[in-house]
Design a protein around this motif. Sequence first.
Motif, PDB file in Angstrom:
ATOM      1  N   HIS A   1      -6.516   3.229   2.917  1.00 55.85           N
ATOM      2  CA  HIS A   1      -6.036   1.864   3.158  1.00 55.85           C
ATOM      3  C   HIS A   1      -4.704   1.902   3.916  1.00 55.85           C
ATOM      4  O   HIS A   1      -4.494   1.144   4.875  1.00 55.85           O
ATOM      5  N   LYS A   2      -3.817   2.763   3.467  1.00 53.28           N
ATOM      6  CA  LYS A   2      -2.498   2.862   4.104  1.00 53.28           C
ATOM      7  C   LYS A   2      -2.625   3.240   5.578  1.00 53.28           C
ATOM      8  O   LYS A   2      -1.978   2.626   6.445  1.00 53.28           O
ATOM      9  N   LEU A   3      -3.458   4.226   5.886  1.00 56.04           N
ATOM     10  CA  LEU A   3      -3.600   4.670   7.270  1.00 56.04           C
ATOM     11  C   LEU A   3      -4.231   3.582   8.138  1.00 56.04           C
ATOM     12  O   LEU A   3      -3.827   3.394   9.298  1.00 56.04           O
ATOM     13  N   CYS A   4      -5.198   2.858   7.601  1.00 52.42           N
ATOM     14  CA  CYS A   4      -5.837   1.787   8.377  1.00 52.42           C
ATOM     15  C   CYS A   4      -4.866   0.643   8.649  1.00 52.42           C
ATOM     16  O   CYS A   4      -4.838   0.089   9.757  1.00 52.42           O
TER      17      CYS A   4
ATOM     18  N   GLN B   1       0.829  -1.207   0.000  1.00 51.47           N
ATOM     19  CA  GLN B   1       0.000   0.000   0.000  1.00 51.47           C
ATOM     20  C   GLN B   1       0.861   1.255   0.000  1.00 51.47           C
ATOM     21  O   GLN B   1       0.506   2.254  -0.633  1.00 51.47           O
ATOM     22  N   ASN B   2       1.981   1.224   0.694  1.00 48.84           N
ATOM     23  CA  ASN B   2       2.888   2.378   0.671  1.00 48.84           C
ATOM     24  C   ASN B   2       3.399   2.657  -0.733  1.00 48.84           C
ATOM     25  O   ASN B   2       3.531   3.813  -1.154  1.00 48.84           O
TER      26      ASN B   2
ATOM     27  N   VAL C   1       0.547   4.338  -2.767  1.00 45.20           N
ATOM     28  CA  VAL C   1       0.387   5.757  -2.421  1.00 45.20           C
ATOM     29  C   VAL C   1       1.541   6.578  -2.979  1.00 45.20           C
ATOM     30  O   VAL C   1       1.335   7.674  -3.518  1.00 45.20           O
ATOM     31  N   LYS C   2       2.756   6.045  -2.895  1.00 48.58           N
ATOM     32  CA  LYS C   2       3.924   6.768  -3.416  1.00 48.58           C
ATOM     33  C   LYS C   2       3.811   6.965  -4.931  1.00 48.58           C
ATOM     34  O   LYS C   2       4.162   8.050  -5.464  1.00 48.58           O
ATOM     35  N   ALA C   3       3.313   5.975  -5.659  1.00 52.06           N
ATOM     36  CA  ALA C   3       3.168   6.096  -7.108  1.00 52.06           C
ATOM     37  C   ALA C   3       2.154   7.188  -7.461  1.00 52.06           C
ATOM     38  O   ALA C   3       2.382   7.987  -8.387  1.00 52.06           O
ATOM     39  N   ILE C   4       1.053   7.250  -6.725  1.00 54.12           N
ATOM     40  CA  ILE C   4       0.047   8.286  -6.997  1.00 54.12           C
ATOM     41  C   ILE C   4       0.604   9.668  -6.659  1.00 54.12           C
ATOM     42  O   ILE C   4       0.374  10.642  -7.402  1.00 54.12           O
TER      43      ILE C   4
END
Length: 274
Positions: free
Chosen positions: A216-219, A42-43, A46-49
């Motif tokens: 998703h990442k935060l959860c 998930q990290n 998020v980094k790609a976006i």
Amino acid sequence: MSQSRRLRQHIAQMEDIRGILNSMKNLAFIETHKLLRFQSVQNQAVKAIEDAAMDFLSFHPYLLDTDVKAPHIVILIGSERGFCGDFNDSLINEIAPAAYSEDIILIGSRLANRWSDVYPEPVATLEGANVAEEVPAIVNRLLGAITSLQETRGFFELSAVYHDNTLSRPTHQPLLPPFQQTVQERPRFAFPPLLNLDPADFFADMVEHYLFAVLHKLCYTSLMAENHRRLQHLDGAVLHLDNETAKLHRKFQMRRQEEITEEIEVILLNAENL
């Protein structure tokens, strides 16, 4: 019932409780290893976006209307289960100064139970995830609540407060408006990205994908920190039980020796009488 027998039953009960706590500790340990894989993937998403947003906003920046004071909503990510120490209380203490001026979305039944009546009622309360596999369903319900609030309230600022394993206190992360820290003064590339959509439509779709990925990442991050706290809490509980059980064993042995001595004295007295 003799005191030694009562002590023996108490020791057996303590050992049963220790077995249950140890099983819970093992489950939390397994969950942390499983969450490492989910969190890593998930990290990267998020980094790609965020990288794509940085390239896009370098050529198509947007400006916030600072004259309009938008309402602020905070997502508080707590726990669904217990045995994690002050996990939920520290979140409430962190948000307490702003609880009267900002709307709150609570995630986690244990957190909701700890929410005091002196604070305003949350705008939404959702169940939290017990295991990593439940996170997507939680995020979908959370996005549904956010969409409903947007339909009734219009534009608002959104942020999240959650626990991160690497920090001693809860973390604040702004979510909407997005990409506040991704824009650079100089673009990484000399030419703008080729788009098949209108820039405004592309940006709107990108924000939607970003919000889906970052929630998703935060959860996952919060669930990882929760299980880490649970491991620490259960370790302490098991150690305390071991110490108490050792004391009971010593007390049992001493009491049993006293009872044996008393029985020998009775036998000797009976022998003398005979």
